[in-house]
Design a protein around this motif. Structure first.
Motif, PDB file in Angstrom:
ATOM      1  N   UNK A 115       5.616   5.026  -5.776  1.00 16.40           N
ATOM      2  CA  UNK A 115       5.480   4.097  -6.916  1.00 16.40           C
ATOM      3  C   UNK A 115       6.793   3.802  -7.624  1.00 16.40           C
ATOM      4  N   UNK A 116       7.756   4.733  -7.535  1.00 17.20           N
ATOM      5  CA  UNK A 116       9.040   4.507  -8.204  1.00 17.20           C
ATOM      6  C   UNK A 116       9.768   3.290  -7.630  1.00 17.20           C
ATOM      7  N   UNK A 117       9.509   2.987  -6.369  1.00 13.60           N
ATOM      8  CA  UNK A 117      10.157   1.815  -5.773  1.00 13.60           C
ATOM      9  C   UNK A 117       9.680   0.538  -6.442  1.00 13.60           C
ATOM     10  N   UNK A 118       8.379   0.416  -6.670  1.00 17.00           N
ATOM     11  CA  UNK A 118       7.855  -0.750  -7.379  1.00 17.00           C
ATOM     12  C   UNK A 118       8.386  -0.830  -8.791  1.00 17.00           C
ATOM     13  N   UNK A 119       8.470   0.311  -9.466  1.00 22.84           N
ATOM     14  CA  UNK A 119       9.023   0.357 -10.816  1.00 22.84           C
ATOM     15  C   UNK A 119      10.495  -0.062 -10.813  1.00 22.84           C
ATOM     16  N   UNK A 120      11.211   0.343  -9.764  1.00 22.74           N
ATOM     17  CA  UNK A 120      12.626  -0.016  -9.658  1.00 22.74           C
ATOM     18  C   UNK A 120      12.803  -1.519  -9.515  1.00 22.74           C
ATOM     19  N   UNK A 121      11.914  -2.162  -8.744  1.00 20.47           N
ATOM     20  CA  UNK A 121      11.994  -3.620  -8.571  1.00 20.47           C
ATOM     21  C   UNK A 121      11.830  -4.321  -9.915  1.00 20.47           C
ATOM     22  N   UNK A 122      10.856  -3.884 -10.695  1.00 23.48           N
ATOM     23  CA  UNK A 122      10.623  -4.497 -12.008  1.00 23.48           C
ATOM     24  C   UNK A 122      11.815  -4.261 -12.926  1.00 23.48           C
ATOM     25  N   UNK A 123      12.328  -3.032 -12.951  1.00 24.34           N
ATOM     26  CA  UNK A 123      13.498  -2.710 -13.772  1.00 24.34           C
ATOM     27  C   UNK A 123      14.682  -3.594 -13.406  1.00 24.34           C
ATOM     28  N   UNK A 124      14.916  -3.736 -12.108  1.00 20.53           N
ATOM     29  CA  UNK A 124      16.045  -4.536 -11.616  1.00 20.53           C
ATOM     30  C   UNK A 124      15.884  -6.008 -11.986  1.00 20.53           C
ATOM     31  N   UNK A 125      14.729  -6.587 -11.700  1.00 16.59           N
ATOM     32  CA  UNK A 125      14.541  -8.017 -11.961  1.00 16.59           C
ATOM     33  C   UNK A 125      14.563  -8.328 -13.449  1.00 16.59           C
TER      34      UNK A 125
ATOM     35  N   UNK B 201      23.187   9.951   1.255  1.00 20.04           N
ATOM     36  CA  UNK B 201      21.912   9.245   1.165  1.00 20.04           C
ATOM     37  C   UNK B 201      21.812   8.189   2.260  1.00 20.04           C
ATOM     38  N   UNK B 202      20.588   7.935   2.713  1.00 25.42           N
ATOM     39  CA  UNK B 202      20.321   6.851   3.657  1.00 25.42           C
ATOM     40  C   UNK B 202      19.320   5.922   2.995  1.00 25.42           C
ATOM     41  N   UNK B 203      19.547   4.623   3.094  1.00 28.12           N
ATOM     42  CA  UNK B 203      18.620   3.671   2.460  1.00 28.12           C
ATOM     43  C   UNK B 203      18.153   2.623   3.461  1.00 28.12           C
ATOM     44  N   UNK B 204      16.998   2.052   3.157  1.00 27.83           N
ATOM     45  CA  UNK B 204      16.420   0.969   3.938  1.00 27.83           C
ATOM     46  C   UNK B 204      15.710   0.028   2.976  1.00 27.83           C
ATOM     47  N   UNK B 205      15.116  -1.043   3.536  1.00 27.29           N
ATOM     48  CA  UNK B 205      14.311  -1.960   2.727  1.00 27.29           C
ATOM     49  C   UNK B 205      12.821  -1.713   2.951  1.00 27.29           C
ATOM     50  N   UNK B 206      12.483  -0.625   3.659  1.00 26.75           N
ATOM     51  CA  UNK B 206      11.091  -0.300   3.965  1.00 26.75           C
ATOM     52  C   UNK B 206      10.850   1.191   3.786  1.00 26.75           C
ATOM     53  N   UNK B 207       9.949   1.550   2.878  1.00 26.81           N
ATOM     54  CA  UNK B 207       9.645   2.969   2.690  1.00 26.81           C
ATOM     55  C   UNK B 207       8.845   3.559   3.838  1.00 26.81           C
ATOM     56  N   UNK B 208       8.190   2.735   4.631  1.00 26.82           N
ATOM     57  CA  UNK B 208       7.481   3.260   5.798  1.00 26.82           C
ATOM     58  C   UNK B 208       8.477   3.849   6.785  1.00 26.82           C
TER      59      UNK B 208
ATOM     60  N   UNK C  32       0.818  -1.221   0.000  1.00 29.09           N
ATOM     61  CA  UNK C  32       0.000   0.000   0.000  1.00 29.09           C
ATOM     62  C   UNK C  32       0.847   1.265   0.000  1.00 29.09           C
ATOM     63  N   UNK C  33       1.847   1.312   0.881  1.00 31.87           N
ATOM     64  CA  UNK C  33       2.670   2.517   1.010  1.00 31.87           C
ATOM     65  C   UNK C  33       3.371   2.827  -0.297  1.00 31.87           C
ATOM     66  N   UNK C  34       3.938   1.806  -0.924  1.00 29.60           N
ATOM     67  CA  UNK C  34       4.646   2.048  -2.179  1.00 29.60           C
ATOM     68  C   UNK C  34       3.691   2.428  -3.301  1.00 29.60           C
ATOM     69  N   UNK C  35       2.566   1.743  -3.381  1.00 29.50           N
ATOM     70  CA  UNK C  35       1.606   2.025  -4.438  1.00 29.50           C
ATOM     71  C   UNK C  35       1.068   3.454  -4.330  1.00 29.50           C
TER      72      UNK C  35
ATOM     73  N   UNK D   7      15.838   1.204  -5.423  1.00 35.16           N
ATOM     74  CA  UNK D   7      16.153   2.266  -6.373  1.00 35.16           C
ATOM     75  C   UNK D   7      17.653   2.394  -6.592  1.00 35.16           C
ATOM     76  N   UNK D   8      18.426   2.105  -5.559  1.00 36.11           N
ATOM     77  CA  UNK D   8      19.887   2.082  -5.722  1.00 36.11           C
ATOM     78  C   UNK D   8      20.284   0.912  -6.614  1.00 36.11           C
ATOM     79  N   UNK D   9      19.712  -0.254  -6.354  1.00 39.56           N
ATOM     80  CA  UNK D   9      20.082  -1.442  -7.119  1.00 39.56           C
ATOM     81  C   UNK D   9      19.594  -1.380  -8.564  1.00 39.56           C
ATOM     82  N   UNK D  10      18.550  -0.595  -8.825  1.00 37.14           N
ATOM     83  CA  UNK D  10      18.045  -0.448 -10.196  1.00 37.14           C
ATOM     84  C   UNK D  10      18.861   0.554 -10.991  1.00 37.14           C
ATOM     85  N   UNK D  11      19.668   1.370 -10.310  1.00 32.43           N
ATOM     86  CA  UNK D  11      20.441   2.411 -10.981  1.00 32.43           C
ATOM     87  C   UNK D  11      21.594   1.822 -11.787  1.00 32.43           C
ATOM     88  N   UNK D  12      21.811   2.391 -12.936  1.00 32.08           N
ATOM     89  CA  UNK D  12      22.956   2.026 -13.767  1.00 32.08           C
ATOM     90  C   UNK D  12      23.627   3.291 -14.243  1.00 32.08           C
ATOM     91  N   UNK D  13      24.809   3.165 -14.797  1.00 28.08           N
ATOM     92  CA  UNK D  13      25.525   4.346 -15.294  1.00 28.08           C
ATOM     93  C   UNK D  13      24.697   5.004 -16.395  1.00 28.08           C
TER      94      UNK D  13
END
Length: 235
Positions: free
Chosen positions: A16-26, A195-202, A9-12, A225-231
Motif C-alpha cells: 500500500x505504501x506504493x500507492x501512497x507514494x504516488x499520491x504524495x508525489x503527484x 537498492x534495486x527498483x522497478x516499476x512493478x511490485x509483482x 491488486x498487488x499494491x492494494x 517510493x524513490x520519487x516520493x522521497x525528499x530530504x
C-alpha cells in the motif's frame, strides 16, 4: 485535469505504501488525485491464464469506474499494459487510452524528469518485461532516477532479461522461475547497489524474495517510493 489512481491488486493488498507514494508525489507536483473506491482487478491474472470470458466483466467495470477521468495513473507496468493492450480486445475501450504507467504520466503528460526527489543511496534499475516490451517505456524511468538528488544509479548486467516472475509462470514453472530469479539476483548483487527498483511490485516481490533467501543486503523498492522521497522524508 482530473486524475485517478489505479492502485492495482498487488499494491492494494501487499504494497500500500506504493500507492501512497504516488499520491504524495503527484500532489507535490500540483496534481490532485482521486481514488475511486469501486475499482477492482484489471483482469490480468484471469486473462493470462486463459479465462478470457471471465475477464470481460472486470474490463467493463474498469471502463465504468474510470469513465469520468481524463487520466488514470498506475504504478504498475504490467497492469497498464493489460488495460491498454487487452481491454479494447475485450470490448472495453473507454478508459484504455487514458491509462498511464506512472513514469509515462510524469515524462509525457506533466513533462517533468526532476520531481524534487532526494534519495541518498546507490540504486540499480530492472526494466520489467511489460514496461520494456509492451509499454516501451524506454529510458523514462532512468531519466527520472538520474534526476534524483543524492542517488547514484548503477548499471545492471542483463538488465533486459526477465526476472523469472511472469505472473502465473512462476507457479506453473517454479524451477525455471527460481533459476531466472537467481541469475537476476546475482547480477543485482554484482552492482554493489544498496537498492534495486522497478516499476512493478509483482516483479519486485519475486526479486526481493530471491534476494532475501540469498541473505542479500539489497533492498527492493518501487520507483514511486524513490520519487516520493525528499530530504528528511525518505520512504
Amino acid at each position: 485535469m482530473r486524475v485517478a489512481l489505479f492502485v492495482t491488486c498487488v499494491n492494494d493488498t501487499l504494497y500500500p505504501r506504493t500507492g501512497q507514494a504516488v499520491v504524495t508525489l503527484l500532489e507535490r507536483l500540483g496534481v490532485g488525485v482521486d481514488f475511486p473506491l469501486a475499482q477492482s482487478c484489471c483482469g490480468q491474472p484471469q486473462f493470462n491464464t486463459g479465462y478470457r470470458r471471465e475477464t470481460v466483466p472486470l474490463a467493463r467495470r474498469y471502463a465504468e469506474v474510470f469513465e469520468e477521468y481524463e487520466y488514470i495513473v498506475t504504478p504498475s507496468g504490467s497492469c497498464a499494459a493489460m488495460v491498454r493492450d487487452n481491454h479494447p480486445k475485450l470490448g472495453a475501450k473507454g478508459a484504455a487510452a487514458r491509462t498511464y504507467e506512472l513514469t509515462e504520466f510524469l515524462t509525457d503528460v506533466l513533462e517533468v524528469t526532476d520531481v524534487g526527489a532526494y534519495y541518498p543511496h546507490t540504486v540499480t534499475y530492472h526494466p520489467t518485461c511489460h514496461g520494456l516490451r509492451m509499454l516501451k517505456l524506454g529510458d523514462r524511468p532512468r531519466r527520472l532516477l538520474q534526476a534524483v538528488q543524492g542517488l547514484e544509479l548503477r548499471e545492471l548486467e542483463g538488465a533486459e532479461e526477465c526476472c523469472g516472475f511472469g505472473g502465473t509462470f512462476a507457479v506453473k514453472n517454479p524451477d525455471v522461475s527460481a533459476a531466472m530469479g537467481a541469475d537476476k539476483a546475482r547480477h543485482i548483487e554484482d552492482t554493489g547497489a544498496s537498492a534495486v527498483c522497478t516499476v512493478d511490485n509483482s516483479c519486485l516481490m519475486h526479486i526481493g524474495g530471491t534476494l532475501s533467501r540469498r541473505d542479500s543486503g539489497v533492498r527492493p523498492v518501487h520507483l514511486a517510493e524513490i520519487l516520493a522521497s525528499t530530504e528528511g522524508d525518505v520512504w
